[in-house]
Write a protein that holds these residues in place. Structure first.
Motif, PDB file in Angstrom:
ATOM      1  N   SER A  62       0.815  -1.213   0.000  1.00 51.09           N
ATOM      2  CA  SER A  62       0.000   0.000   0.000  1.00 51.09           C
ATOM      3  C   SER A  62       0.854   1.270   0.000  1.00 51.09           C
ATOM      4  O   SER A  62       0.438   2.296  -0.551  1.00 51.09           O
ATOM      5  N   LYS A  63       2.031   1.219   0.569  1.00 50.24           N
ATOM      6  CA  LYS A  63       2.916   2.389   0.546  1.00 50.24           C
ATOM      7  C   LYS A  63       3.510   2.608  -0.849  1.00 50.24           C
ATOM      8  O   LYS A  63       3.612   3.739  -1.315  1.00 50.24           O
ATOM      9  N   ASP A  64       3.885   1.517  -1.514  1.00 45.62           N
ATOM     10  CA  ASP A  64       4.477   1.617  -2.848  1.00 45.62           C
ATOM     11  C   ASP A  64       3.522   2.254  -3.854  1.00 45.62           C
ATOM     12  O   ASP A  64       3.957   2.982  -4.744  1.00 45.62           O
ATOM     13  N   THR A 103       1.413   4.549  -3.478  1.00 42.70           N
ATOM     14  CA  THR A 103       1.235   5.990  -3.336  1.00 42.70           C
ATOM     15  C   THR A 103       2.401   6.762  -3.953  1.00 42.70           C
ATOM     16  O   THR A 103       2.319   7.970  -4.106  1.00 42.70           O
ATOM     17  N   ASP A 104       3.468   6.051  -4.310  1.00 39.41           N
ATOM     18  CA  ASP A 104       4.644   6.672  -4.917  1.00 39.41           C
ATOM     19  C   ASP A 104       4.503   6.608  -6.439  1.00 39.41           C
ATOM     20  O   ASP A 104       4.862   5.612  -7.064  1.00 39.41           O
ATOM     21  N   SER A 154      -3.839  -3.646   2.409  1.00 36.24           N
ATOM     22  CA  SER A 154      -2.996  -2.935   3.358  1.00 36.24           C
ATOM     23  C   SER A 154      -2.576  -3.945   4.414  1.00 36.24           C
ATOM     24  O   SER A 154      -3.409  -4.504   5.124  1.00 36.24           O
TER      25      SER A 154
END
Length: 98
Positions: A57-59, A61-62, A91
């Motif tokens: 989930s972090k990847d 957003t990039d 997530s």
């Protein structure tokens, strides 16, 4: 003669999702392998290009990362992918693996 030191050799029966969709400009076809390996990050494979990446989930957003990994031309296309992946990529908390 032993040429290789085996690091791991695992078999898993895991869910795999194949999805194709279009945006106003582009068609996408992805395979998503939901594995317990790789810290729980799903393996996302573009079926058109063969390009793949482990994404969480972090990847997603990039946008620069998505553009680089999948060789996407525009920020708008990366935003479209991020929107799709936000629903397709769970997530998950970090999992200690090694």
């Amino acid at each position: 003669m032993n040429l290789f030191d085996k690091l791991y050799d695992n078999n898993e029966n895991v869910p795999v999702r194949f999805v194709g969709f279009t945006t106003k400009d582009v068609r996408y076809d992805f395979g998503i392998v939901y594995t317990n390996l790789f810290f729980g990050k799903p393996l996302v494979i573009c079926m058109q290009t063969g390009l793949s990446s482990l994404l969480d989930s972090k990847d997603i957003t990039d946008l620069n990362h998505l553009q680089h990994v999948f060789r996407i031309d525009s920020k708008e296309q990366a935003e479209d992918l991020a929107e799709f992946f936000s629903e397709a990529i769970p997530s998950i908390p970090f999992q200690e693996q090694y």
